[in-house]
Design an enzyme around this catalytic site. Structure first.
Site, PDB file in Angstrom:
ATOM      1  CE  LYS A 211      -4.044   2.194   1.922  1.00 45.24           C
ATOM      2  NZ  LYS A 211      -3.568   3.490   1.427  1.00 45.24           N
ATOM      3  NE  ARG A 216      -6.827   3.680  -7.247  1.00 43.13           N
ATOM      4  CZ  ARG A 216      -7.820   3.060  -6.592  1.00 43.13           C
ATOM      5  NH1 ARG A 216      -8.151   3.460  -5.373  1.00 43.13           N
ATOM      6  NH2 ARG A 216      -8.474   2.061  -7.144  1.00 43.13           N
ATOM      7  NE  ARG A 231     -10.592   7.937  -2.985  1.00 46.52           N
ATOM      8  CZ  ARG A 231     -10.439   7.242  -1.867  1.00 46.52           C
ATOM      9  NH1 ARG A 231      -9.236   6.877  -1.495  1.00 46.52           N
ATOM     10  NH2 ARG A 231     -11.469   6.925  -1.125  1.00 46.52           N
ATOM     11  CD  GLU A 260      -1.994   5.026  -4.566  1.00 45.01           C
ATOM     12  OE1 GLU A 260      -1.353   6.015  -4.165  1.00 45.01           O
ATOM     13  OE2 GLU A 260      -3.158   4.770  -4.206  1.00 45.01           O
ATOM     14  CG  PHE A 295      -3.021  -1.158  -7.939  1.00 52.46           C
ATOM     15  CD1 PHE A 295      -4.384  -1.106  -8.174  1.00 52.46           C
ATOM     16  CD2 PHE A 295      -2.407  -0.088  -7.344  1.00 52.46           C
ATOM     17  CE1 PHE A 295      -5.124  -0.002  -7.833  1.00 52.46           C
ATOM     18  CE2 PHE A 295      -3.134   1.043  -6.989  1.00 52.46           C
ATOM     19  CZ  PHE A 295      -4.502   1.086  -7.239  1.00 52.46           C
ATOM     20  NE  ARG A 367     -14.545   2.923   1.577  1.00 54.03           N
ATOM     21  CZ  ARG A 367     -13.434   3.596   1.307  1.00 54.03           C
ATOM     22  NH1 ARG A 367     -12.265   3.018   1.462  1.00 54.03           N
ATOM     23  NH2 ARG A 367     -13.492   4.850   0.902  1.00 54.03           N
ATOM     24  CE  LYS A 373      -8.563   1.940   3.972  1.00 51.32           C
ATOM     25  NZ  LYS A 373      -8.708   3.301   3.412  1.00 51.32           N
TER      26      LYS A 373
END
Length: 508
Positions: A211, A216, A231, A260, A295, A367, A373
């Site tokens: 992480k 983002r 984001r 990121e 990712f 989410r 996370k």
């Protein structure tokens, strides 16, 4: 439709606590929009303007004309006025903008002015979150809520989706898909306190991604054209020219990548988020100083991958992007393996891990439990210095806490920021009574209290902040519990906070 009807709905939604009641109120108003009003009207109901930059801020709103007695403004009138404000530029722009703004506010009733202030400042507090408004759009258009949500997540623009649903129904929404150049709401991760807790949600085997504490980025490529979105779906292409150059050089004709951007120091350690954010906010020459690590791969050469399982998307990513541009990731089949990966990530200076279910699709904008996370959690016992009255469903309760660390040199307290995160209804009721008893100054907005109440606060880190006297602030502070077993003189100190910022921990 009169803008007054939108203002009345917004006020009614703010005064309503039930989700179903909010949806009913919003749906009734949505049905009343004409095709031309659907897009701006839905945006107003969502508490947003269709223009991000209008040149109107708090200072511009301090001296506006008194409200009109009767409503005359339509939804279209307001939308067109906002467009004109956004277009004002050049010599004499300040005067022309003031004239336009005063004309708008002078034609607005008191209720309309209240909503307009919220729209221009981005502080419409009515509890009409995107999910509620999406369900209201579905009800107004007679469409399944899941259909509306998917279109919303693919487009990232609730007003556009609402207009399509209200004017074209489900067939119009079926046309929404991943398109190069149109950003989509990113998939998000829920939080867990430990890797064991995270794996209980994702299952095993899982993928353990490092992480990064970066910015983002969603990168779109079509031929030689490259666009980068944040984001929040803002276009930040011009701020990251070096990332544009790297992605443009990839051989694929079409790409949509999720990742990121982050800055590293000369020793290869990640820089604090504030440094990365600052570099991403201003372009310096041809090099932003940031590196991109990806990712996920959402589209490649005409093929959409969002509905494919994670392992297939990640395999395609590895075949598309050079290895140094792929996020550090480790397959894990046990809590022990995940714990080792977590420890390595933290030692390298990263935030922690994101554990990902290998068979899950890319759940656009949600989410869910597919990504979880895990970060090291800091806690401090701080003292409440003041409390703000709440808005919306928290109206009538003291809500936002001003937090202070003890200064051992002066015997006073150093403010570190504010939070209302983590407060349950029971805690809100309790603290409203408690802090009114401790009040030394009861302002209309802020109640200053005697510094006696200790509260345990969890947070993700400490960052530099010129906004507060100590020069630092807590990141993502949230309330864990009140500490009635501690006196203010036993609270943690500003020195403890600075040690955490420097990486030594509260006790050195």
């Amino acid at each position: 439709m009169l803008f007054a009807d939108v203002a009345a709905t917004s006020a009614a939604v703010a005064a309503t606590s039930g989700r179903k009641a909010k949806i009913d109120l919003l749906a009734a108003t949505l049905r009343g929009f004409s095709p031309a009003e659907a897009e701006p009207g839905a945006a107003f109901l969502a508490g947003e303007l269709r223009r991000r930059q209008t040149g109107v801020g708090w200072a511009s709103l301090t001296q506006v004309p008194p409200p009109a007695e009767q409503p005359t403004l339509t939804v279209t009138d307001v939308a067109e006025a906002v467009d004109r404000l956004a277009a004002v530029s050049g010599a004499g722009s300040q005067a022309r903008r003031r004239q336009e703004l005063h004309a708008l506010f002078g034609a607005a009733t008191a209720a309309e002015q209240l909503l307009l202030r919220g729209l221009f400042t981005g502080e419409v507090r009515q509890g009409a979150l995107a999910g509620i408004l999406a369900d209201a759009v579905a009800k107004a258009a007679g469409i399944e809520p899941a259909t509306v949500r998917r279109a919303l997540l693919l487009s990232g623009d609730l007003a556009v989706v609402a207009a399509a649903a209200l004017t074209g129904g489900a067939p119009a929404l079926a046309e929404f898909s991943v398109q190069v150049g149109r950003p989509l709401a990113p998939m998000l991760a829920q939080a867990a306190a430990t890797v064991e807790e995270a794996l209980a949600v994702t299952g095993t085997p899982a993928m353990a991604d490092v992480k990064l504490d970066g910015v983002r980025v969603q990168v779109h490529k079509s031929g030689d054209e490259v666009a980068i979105f944040s984001r929040s779906l803002d276009d930040i292409t011009g701020r990251l020219p070096d990332i544009v150059t790297v992605v443009r050089a990839l051989p694929q004709a079409e790409l949509v990548l999720d990742g990121e951007a982050i800055a590293f120091d000369p020793a290869g350690r990640p820089m604090p988020f504030q440094v990365t954010a600052s570099l991403a906010a201003t372009r310096t020459g041809a090099d932003s100083g940031l590196s991109a690590y990806f990712f996920d791969l959402l589209r490649v050469d005409g093929e959409n991958l969002i509905d494919e399982p994670g392992h297939r998307r990640w395999h395609a990513l590895a075949e598309t992007v050079p290895a140094p541009m792929v996020i550090g990731r480790t397959p894990v089949g046990s809590a022990e393996a995940a714990t080792d990966a977590f420890a390595q990530a933290v030692r390298a200076g990263h935030e922690g891990l994101v554990l990902k279910a290998v068979d899950a699709p890319y759940d656009v904008g949600r989410r869910g439990g597919a990504w979880v996370k895990v970060k090291p959690r800091h806690t401090l016992d701080l003292v409440v210095l003041a409390v703000e009255w709440g808005h919306g469903r928290r109206k009538g309760w003291l809500s936002n806490l001003h937090l202070g660390a003890r200064d051992p040199r002066t015997g006073g307290f150093v403010m570190l920021g504010k939070t209302f995160k983590g407060l349950t209804d029971e805690m809100l009721r309790w603290q409203t009574e408690r802090f009114q008893r401790l009040a030394v100054d009861k302002g209309d907005w802020v109640v200053t209290v005697r510094p006696e109440q200790v509260v345990e606060i969890a947070f993700d880190g400490v960052q530099t902040s010129p906004r507060y006297p100590g020069g630092v602030a807590l990141r993502f502070a949230r309330v864990l519990r009140y500490r009635d077993d501690k006196k203010a003189g036993e609270a943690d100190t500003i020195d403890d906070v600075l040690r955490i910022k420097d990486g030594a921990g509260p006790n050195g």
